[in-house]
Motif scaffolding. Structure first.
Motif, PDB file in Angstrom:
ATOM      1  N   VAL A 168       0.885  -1.289  -0.029  1.00 10.47           N
ATOM      2  CA  VAL A 168      -0.020   0.009   0.041  1.00 10.47           C
ATOM      3  C   VAL A 168       0.859   1.261   0.083  1.00 10.47           C
ATOM      4  N   ARG A 169       1.857   1.269   0.659  1.00 12.59           N
ATOM      5  CA  ARG A 169       2.708   2.549   0.912  1.00 12.59           C
ATOM      6  C   ARG A 169       3.491   2.766  -0.437  1.00 12.59           C
ATOM      7  N   THR A 170       3.656   1.809  -1.335  1.00 11.83           N
ATOM      8  CA  THR A 170       4.282   1.800  -2.708  1.00 11.83           C
ATOM      9  C   THR A 170       3.320   2.656  -3.681  1.00 11.83           C
ATOM     10  N   LEU A 171       1.945   2.826  -3.271  1.00 13.00           N
ATOM     11  CA  LEU A 171       0.970   3.328  -4.226  1.00 13.00           C
ATOM     12  C   LEU A 171       0.874   4.737  -4.278  1.00 13.00           C
ATOM     13  N   GLY A 172       1.499   5.566  -3.028  1.00 17.53           N
ATOM     14  CA  GLY A 172       1.410   6.861  -2.964  1.00 17.53           C
ATOM     15  C   GLY A 172       0.962   7.186  -1.731  1.00 17.53           C
ATOM     16  N   PRO A 173       0.712   8.478  -1.138  1.00 14.86           N
ATOM     17  CA  PRO A 173       0.589   8.853   0.058  1.00 14.86           C
ATOM     18  C   PRO A 173      -0.631   8.074   0.737  1.00 14.86           C
ATOM     19  N   VAL A 174      -0.472   7.461   1.810  1.00 12.33           N
ATOM     20  CA  VAL A 174      -1.365   6.573   2.540  1.00 12.33           C
ATOM     21  C   VAL A 174      -1.043   6.979   4.205  1.00 12.33           C
ATOM     22  N   SER A 175      -2.149   6.862   4.800  1.00 14.52           N
ATOM     23  CA  SER A 175      -2.220   7.115   6.321  1.00 14.52           C
ATOM     24  C   SER A 175      -2.416   5.717   7.084  1.00 14.52           C
ATOM     25  N   LEU A 176      -1.958   5.371   7.969  1.00 17.16           N
ATOM     26  CA  LEU A 176      -2.427   4.251   9.000  1.00 17.16           C
ATOM     27  C   LEU A 176      -3.412   4.653   9.815  1.00 17.16           C
ATOM     28  N   GLY A 177      -4.555   4.382  10.074  1.00 22.22           N
ATOM     29  CA  GLY A 177      -5.408   4.884  11.233  1.00 22.22           C
ATOM     30  C   GLY A 177      -6.060   3.680  11.815  1.00 22.22           C
ATOM     31  N   VAL A 178      -6.937   3.904  12.391  1.00 20.05           N
ATOM     32  CA  VAL A 178      -7.815   3.049  13.236  1.00 20.05           C
ATOM     33  C   VAL A 178      -9.254   3.143  12.957  1.00 20.05           C
ATOM     34  N   TRP A 179      -9.948   1.910  12.634  1.00 18.24           N
ATOM     35  CA  TRP A 179     -11.221   1.961  12.328  1.00 18.24           C
ATOM     36  C   TRP A 179     -11.983   0.670  13.096  1.00 18.24           C
ATOM     37  N   TRP A 180     -12.866   0.820  13.976  1.00 22.55           N
ATOM     38  CA  TRP A 180     -13.577   0.024  14.714  1.00 22.55           C
ATOM     39  C   TRP A 180     -12.435  -0.856  15.394  1.00 22.55           C
ATOM     40  N   ASN A 181     -11.405  -0.064  16.169  1.00 21.50           N
ATOM     41  CA  ASN A 181     -10.321  -0.872  16.802  1.00 21.50           C
ATOM     42  C   ASN A 181      -9.547  -1.656  15.879  1.00 21.50           C
ATOM     43  N   ASN A 182      -9.435  -1.404  14.431  1.00 16.67           N
ATOM     44  CA  ASN A 182      -8.854  -2.344  13.635  1.00 16.67           C
ATOM     45  C   ASN A 182      -7.750  -1.233  12.882  1.00 16.67           C
ATOM     46  N   PRO A 183      -6.535  -1.640  12.493  1.00 22.60           N
ATOM     47  CA  PRO A 183      -5.555  -0.855  11.671  1.00 22.60           C
ATOM     48  C   PRO A 183      -6.357  -0.585  10.337  1.00 22.60           C
ATOM     49  N   THR A 184      -6.132   0.425   9.770  1.00 23.11           N
ATOM     50  CA  THR A 184      -7.025   0.811   8.724  1.00 23.11           C
ATOM     51  C   THR A 184      -6.142   1.493   7.789  1.00 23.11           C
ATOM     52  N   TRP A 185      -5.724   1.317   6.336  1.00 20.99           N
ATOM     53  CA  TRP A 185      -5.024   2.238   5.661  1.00 20.99           C
ATOM     54  C   TRP A 185      -6.159   3.244   4.742  1.00 20.99           C
ATOM     55  N   GLN A 186      -5.662   4.417   4.758  1.00 23.49           N
ATOM     56  CA  GLN A 186      -6.592   5.615   4.312  1.00 23.49           C
ATOM     57  C   GLN A 186      -5.908   6.442   3.222  1.00 23.49           C
ATOM     58  N   VAL A 187      -6.721   6.861   2.484  1.00 21.72           N
ATOM     59  CA  VAL A 187      -6.043   7.949   1.515  1.00 21.72           C
ATOM     60  C   VAL A 187      -7.191   8.951   1.598  1.00 21.72           C
ATOM     61  N   GLY A 188      -6.507  10.106   1.669  1.00 15.40           N
ATOM     62  CA  GLY A 188      -7.283  11.288   1.797  1.00 15.40           C
ATOM     63  C   GLY A 188      -8.390  11.332   2.838  1.00 15.40           C
ATOM     64  N   GLY A 189      -8.270  10.504   4.045  1.00 18.55           N
ATOM     65  CA  GLY A 189      -9.248  10.336   5.033  1.00 18.55           C
ATOM     66  C   GLY A 189     -10.347   9.317   4.713  1.00 18.55           C
ATOM     67  N   ARG A 190     -10.043   8.536   3.552  1.00 19.56           N
ATOM     68  CA  ARG A 190     -11.068   7.426   3.180  1.00 19.56           C
ATOM     69  C   ARG A 190     -10.134   5.958   3.234  1.00 19.56           C
ATOM     70  N   ALA A 191     -10.994   5.227   4.038  1.00 21.85           N
ATOM     71  CA  ALA A 191     -10.864   3.652   4.266  1.00 21.85           C
ATOM     72  C   ALA A 191     -10.578   3.186   2.799  1.00 21.85           C
ATOM     73  N   ILE A 192      -9.633   2.283   2.676  1.00 29.01           N
ATOM     74  CA  ILE A 192      -9.395   1.550   1.387  1.00 29.01           C
ATOM     75  C   ILE A 192      -9.301   0.094   2.050  1.00 29.01           C
ATOM     76  N   ALA A 193      -8.710  -0.164   3.022  1.00 29.90           N
ATOM     77  CA  ALA A 193      -8.330  -1.480   3.347  1.00 29.90           C
ATOM     78  C   ALA A 193      -8.366  -1.567   4.910  1.00 29.90           C
ATOM     79  N   TRP A 194      -8.467  -2.380   5.507  1.00 31.35           N
ATOM     80  CA  TRP A 194      -8.669  -2.534   7.152  1.00 31.35           C
ATOM     81  C   TRP A 194      -8.385  -4.211   7.501  1.00 31.35           C
ATOM     82  N   GLN A 195      -7.788  -4.336   8.561  1.00 29.32           N
ATOM     83  CA  GLN A 195      -7.912  -5.733   9.183  1.00 29.32           C
ATOM     84  C   GLN A 195      -9.305  -5.889   9.686  1.00 29.32           C
ATOM     85  N   ARG A 196      -9.892  -7.144   9.477  1.00 32.26           N
ATOM     86  CA  ARG A 196     -11.341  -7.484   9.887  1.00 32.26           C
ATOM     87  C   ARG A 196     -11.369  -8.786  10.276  1.00 32.26           C
TER      88      ARG A 196
END
Length: 140
Positions: free
Chosen positions: A10-38
């Motif tokens: 995911v980090r090779t694609l461009g700017p991405v941040s790692l956040g938390v969504w429902w207590n799970n690590p979540t990759w985000q682009v521009g504040g939008r979740a694109i993938a998360w551990q579920r």
């Protein structure tokens, strides 16, 4: 594939941040979740068992897709490890069982999610205001 592999890709694609969504690590682009551990909940497992479906083992990645049509098209391909659960009915996202999925399939689905989020642009903050109360009419 592991979550570390997903993170590295995911980090090779461009700017991405790692956040938390429902207590799970979540990759985000521009504040939008694109993938998360579920991980599956007890209810998810019970529903799968009741439907006599195999219960996935190991790490699961949820990935946002562009639309419900894209989700159906993706599921119809029968890619190993790509599936959905009833909790995701009406949600434009799929689950990927990382230990069964092919690396190229995971990368393709995540890349599409990234491009879609990037095309939408940054998520705007919702301005939350409380409605003004009307002044009470004075009684004489």
């Amino acid at each position: 594939m592991t979550f570390d592999d997903v993170d590295a890709f995911v980090r090779t694609l461009g700017p991405v941040s790692l956040g938390v969504w429902w207590n799970n690590p979540t990759w985000q682009v521009g504040g939008r979740a694109i993938a998360w551990q579920r991980p599956l909940s007890k209810a998810d497992r019970a529903r799968l068992e009741a439907a006599q479906a195999s219960v996935p083992e190991g790490p699961l990645l949820a990935v946002q897709v562009e639309s419900l049509d894209e989700k159906e098209a993706l599921l119809s391909l029968g890619l190993p490890g790509v599936f959905t659960i009833s909790h995701f009915d009406g949600v434009a996202a799929v689950l990927i069982e990382l230990r069964r999925a092919r690396t190229r399939d995971v990368q393709r689905v995540v890349r599409r999610a990234y491009r879609h989020a990037e095309a939408l642009g940054p998520k705007r903050a919702v301005k939350r205001t409380t409605p003004r109360r009307r002044p009470r009419a004075r009684s004489k």
